[in-house]
Design an enzyme around this catalytic site. Structure first.
Site, PDB file in Angstrom:
ATOM      1  CE  LYS A  10      -1.017 -91.301 -38.749  1.00 23.23           C
ATOM      2  NZ  LYS A  10       0.260 -90.614 -37.752  1.00 23.23           N
ATOM      3  CE1 TYR A  50      -4.478 -89.513 -33.813  1.00 25.00           C
ATOM      4  CE2 TYR A  50      -6.174 -88.053 -35.363  1.00 25.00           C
ATOM      5  CZ  TYR A  50      -4.890 -89.045 -35.103  1.00 25.00           C
ATOM      6  OH  TYR A  50      -4.224 -89.463 -36.264  1.00 25.00           O
ATOM      7  CG  PHE A  58       0.228 -83.293 -29.170  1.00 26.28           C
ATOM      8  CD1 PHE A  58      -0.546 -84.209 -29.909  1.00 26.28           C
ATOM      9  CD2 PHE A  58       0.570 -83.671 -28.014  1.00 26.28           C
ATOM     10  CE1 PHE A  58      -0.889 -85.416 -29.187  1.00 26.28           C
ATOM     11  CE2 PHE A  58       0.393 -84.913 -27.277  1.00 26.28           C
ATOM     12  CZ  PHE A  58      -0.263 -85.624 -27.896  1.00 26.28           C
ATOM     13  NE  ARG A  86       0.918-100.308 -32.929  1.00 25.41           N
ATOM     14  CZ  ARG A  86       1.106 -99.053 -32.740  1.00 25.41           C
ATOM     15  NH1 ARG A  86       0.340 -98.283 -33.393  1.00 25.41           N
ATOM     16  NH2 ARG A  86       1.808 -98.699 -31.886  1.00 25.41           N
ATOM     17  CB  THR A  92       5.401 -93.642 -33.382  1.00 23.69           C
ATOM     18  OG1 THR A  92       4.354 -94.823 -32.814  1.00 23.69           O
ATOM     19  CG2 THR A  92       4.354 -92.651 -33.711  1.00 23.69           C
ATOM     20  NE  ARG A 103       4.226 -95.126 -38.265  1.00 20.75           N
ATOM     21  CZ  ARG A 103       3.573 -95.538 -37.221  1.00 20.75           C
ATOM     22  NH1 ARG A 103       3.975 -96.338 -36.273  1.00 20.75           N
ATOM     23  NH2 ARG A 103       2.318 -95.345 -37.196  1.00 20.75           N
ATOM     24  CG  ASN A 113       3.725 -91.303 -38.502  1.00 26.74           C
ATOM     25  OD1 ASN A 113       2.669 -91.169 -38.902  1.00 26.74           O
ATOM     26  ND2 ASN A 113       3.898 -91.746 -37.213  1.00 26.74           N
ATOM     27  CG  HIS A 116      -3.589 -94.432 -36.860  1.00 28.63           C
ATOM     28  ND1 HIS A 116      -3.028 -94.453 -35.707  1.00 28.63           N
ATOM     29  CD2 HIS A 116      -4.682 -95.327 -36.989  1.00 28.63           C
ATOM     30  CE1 HIS A 116      -3.979 -94.850 -34.827  1.00 28.63           C
ATOM     31  NE2 HIS A 116      -5.011 -95.449 -35.540  1.00 28.63           N
ATOM     32  CD  GLU A 127      -7.509 -96.430 -33.915  1.00 24.36           C
ATOM     33  OE1 GLU A 127      -7.174 -97.056 -34.856  1.00 24.36           O
ATOM     34  OE2 GLU A 127      -7.020 -96.210 -32.917  1.00 24.36           O
TER      35      GLU A 127
END
Length: 150
Positions: A10, A50, A58, A86, A92, A103, A113, A116, A127
């Site tokens: 990110k 998203y 948010f 993951r 997260t 993270r 964080n 993704h 995605e």
């Protein structure tokens, strides 16, 4: 069975110079990079990515953040790579992510964080199609894979 997943460093991860470290962790694990590029996400791409959050309180902040700077998009390939990547990323919320996870080691705030990763094979496919054409994803083998998989 080998599968593919979508992972994105990110904007905060790019700004903090963590791209190389993150890619290195996935390579050292043994995952193959099938696609890799740096880009600036457009609002249209963010809306597709998203989609399940459209209309939530948010959502506007999420789109503003993810489009605020460059990201590094990648497709990783490997045995059970969706779950494995993951796990390497950690929870997260960085406050809940264990040490040794991306993270846990680098994240400070749930809204920043660092990384993704797709949460399922279906999400990964959806995605990947937002960020990569099929022609941009490579099929190849590495000699080391004989030492990674039975």
């Amino acid at each position: 069975m080998l599968e593919r997943t979508y992972v994105m460093v990110k904007p905060d991860g790019v700004q903090r110079n963590l791209v190389g470290e993150i890619i290195t962790r996935f390579e050292r694990k043994g995952y193959r990079i099938a696609g890799l590029k740096m880009l600036r996400i457009t609002p249209e791409m963010a809306e597709k990515h998203y989609a399940e959050h459209v209309g939530k309180s948010f959502y506007p902040g999420l789109v503003e953040y993810i489009t605020s700077g460059p990201v590094v998009a990648m497709v990783l390939e490997g045995k059970d790579v969706v779950a494995g990547a993951r796990k390497m990323m950690g929870a997260t919320n960085p406050a809940e992510a264990g040490p040794g996870t991306i993270r846990g080691d680098f994240g400070l705030d749930i809204g920043r964080n660092v990384i993704h990763g797709a949460d399922s094979v279906a999400s990964a496919q959806r995605e990947m199609a937002i960020y990569f054409t099929e022609a941009e994803l490579l099929q190849y083998e590495k000699a080391v894979e004989a030492w990674l998989y039975e």
